[in-house]
Scaffold this motif. Structure first.
Motif, PDB file in Angstrom:
ATOM      1  N   SER A  83      24.011  -4.238 -49.200  1.00 49.25           N
ATOM      2  CA  SER A  83      24.588  -5.436 -49.797  1.00 49.25           C
ATOM      3  C   SER A  83      23.641  -6.603 -49.576  1.00 49.25           C
ATOM      4  CB  SER A  83      25.943  -5.740 -49.158  1.00 49.25           C
ATOM      5  OG  SER A  83      26.828  -4.643 -49.275  1.00 49.25           O
ATOM      6  N   GLY A  84      23.855  -7.655 -50.328  1.00 50.63           N
ATOM      7  CA  GLY A  84      22.993  -8.813 -50.178  1.00 50.63           C
ATOM      8  C   GLY A  84      21.530  -8.482 -50.374  1.00 50.63           C
ATOM      9  N   LEU A  85      21.261  -7.638 -51.351  1.00 51.79           N
ATOM     10  CA  LEU A  85      19.886  -7.179 -51.547  1.00 51.79           C
ATOM     11  C   LEU A  85      18.960  -8.326 -51.914  1.00 51.79           C
ATOM     12  CD1 LEU A  85      20.692  -3.805 -53.259  1.00 51.79           C
ATOM     13  CD2 LEU A  85      19.259  -4.078 -51.233  1.00 51.79           C
ATOM     14  N   GLU A  86      17.746  -8.239 -51.422  1.00 52.46           N
ATOM     15  CA  GLU A  86      16.711  -9.245 -51.636  1.00 52.46           C
ATOM     16  C   GLU A  86      15.506  -8.571 -52.271  1.00 52.46           C
ATOM     17  OE1 GLU A  86      16.024 -10.336 -47.624  1.00 52.46           O
ATOM     18  OE2 GLU A  86      17.952 -11.386 -47.395  1.00 52.46           O
ATOM     19  N   PRO A  87      14.695  -9.332 -53.008  1.00 49.02           N
ATOM     20  CA  PRO A  87      13.491  -8.719 -53.590  1.00 49.02           C
ATOM     21  C   PRO A  87      12.621  -8.018 -52.555  1.00 49.02           C
ATOM     22  CG  PRO A  87      13.876 -10.862 -54.565  1.00 49.02           C
ATOM     23  CD  PRO A  87      14.882 -10.725 -53.447  1.00 49.02           C
ATOM     24  N   GLU A  88      12.658  -8.496 -51.313  1.00 52.94           N
ATOM     25  CA  GLU A  88      11.873  -7.872 -50.240  1.00 52.94           C
ATOM     26  C   GLU A  88      12.377  -6.478 -49.884  1.00 52.94           C
ATOM     27  OE1 GLU A  88      11.291 -12.013 -50.549  1.00 52.94           O
ATOM     28  OE2 GLU A  88      13.174 -10.979 -50.124  1.00 52.94           O
ATOM     29  N   ASP A  89      13.560  -6.125 -50.341  1.00 51.91           N
ATOM     30  CA  ASP A  89      14.093  -4.784 -50.091  1.00 51.91           C
ATOM     31  C   ASP A  89      13.569  -3.765 -51.098  1.00 51.91           C
ATOM     32  OD1 ASP A  89      17.179  -6.419 -49.389  1.00 51.91           O
ATOM     33  OD2 ASP A  89      15.818  -5.534 -47.905  1.00 51.91           O
ATOM     34  N   THR A  90      12.823  -4.214 -52.082  1.00 52.74           N
ATOM     35  CA  THR A  90      12.257  -3.304 -53.082  1.00 52.74           C
ATOM     36  C   THR A  90      11.307  -2.326 -52.421  1.00 52.74           C
ATOM     37  OG1 THR A  90      12.464  -4.888 -54.902  1.00 52.74           O
ATOM     38  CG2 THR A  90      10.787  -3.164 -55.127  1.00 52.74           C
ATOM     39  N   ALA A  91      11.583  -1.038 -52.594  1.00 51.52           N
ATOM     40  CA  ALA A  91      10.778   0.010 -51.959  1.00 51.52           C
ATOM     41  C   ALA A  91      11.302   1.365 -52.399  1.00 51.52           C
ATOM     42  CB  ALA A  91      10.855  -0.092 -50.437  1.00 51.52           C
ATOM     43  N   THR A  92      10.533   2.387 -52.086  1.00 52.90           N
ATOM     44  CA  THR A  92      11.039   3.744 -52.179  1.00 52.90           C
ATOM     45  C   THR A  92      11.696   4.075 -50.847  1.00 52.90           C
ATOM     46  OG1 THR A  92       9.344   4.406 -53.759  1.00 52.90           O
ATOM     47  CG2 THR A  92      10.455   6.160 -52.541  1.00 52.90           C
TER      48      THR A  92
END
Length: 123
Positions: A83-92
């Motif tokens: 939850s509260g996803l941020e662009p910095e969480d972008t990953a495999t």
């Protein structure tokens, strides 16, 4: 044969939520820990969270996701509610398993790896 199968990735807007699943098989399930490790393009692998299959299921989170992600397990599946996803969480995101219930933040301590599932968070 130990197998880990991750699924549930996708594209989500910042602030949104996503639930990842990991189907595990081939383990002795009363003596393992399974976790999530992510890798963004051009970056090293980063521990996200892990859960033990012994007892009540101890959990361990990276500081960067504490309060936003929740790891859980049911039978032979593991889940990561994000939850509260941020662009910095972008990953495999990879699910990774190890023998023994101890939880570690060092990705090198995990012996078994599944294929990843891509999470993209747009701003």
């Amino acid at each position: 044969e130990v197998q880990l199968q991750a699924s549930g990735g996708g594209l989500v807007q910042a602030g949104g939520s996503l639930r990842l699943s990991c189907a595990a098989s081939g383990f002795t399930f009363d003596n393992i820990a399974i976790g999530w490790v992510r890798q963004a393009p051009g970056k090293e692998r980063e521990f996200v969270a892990a859960i033990s299959w012994s007892g009540s299921g101890s959990t361990y989170y990276a500081d960067s996701v504490t309060g936003r992600f929740i790891i859980s397990r049911s039978n032979q599946q593991m889940f990561l509610q994000m939850s509260g996803l941020e662009p910095e969480d972008t990953a495999t995101y990879f699910c990774a398993g190890k023998r023994g219930p101890a939880l570690y933040s060092d990705p090198g301590r995990y012996e078994y790896w599944g294929q990843g599932t891509l999470v993209t968070v747009s701003s």
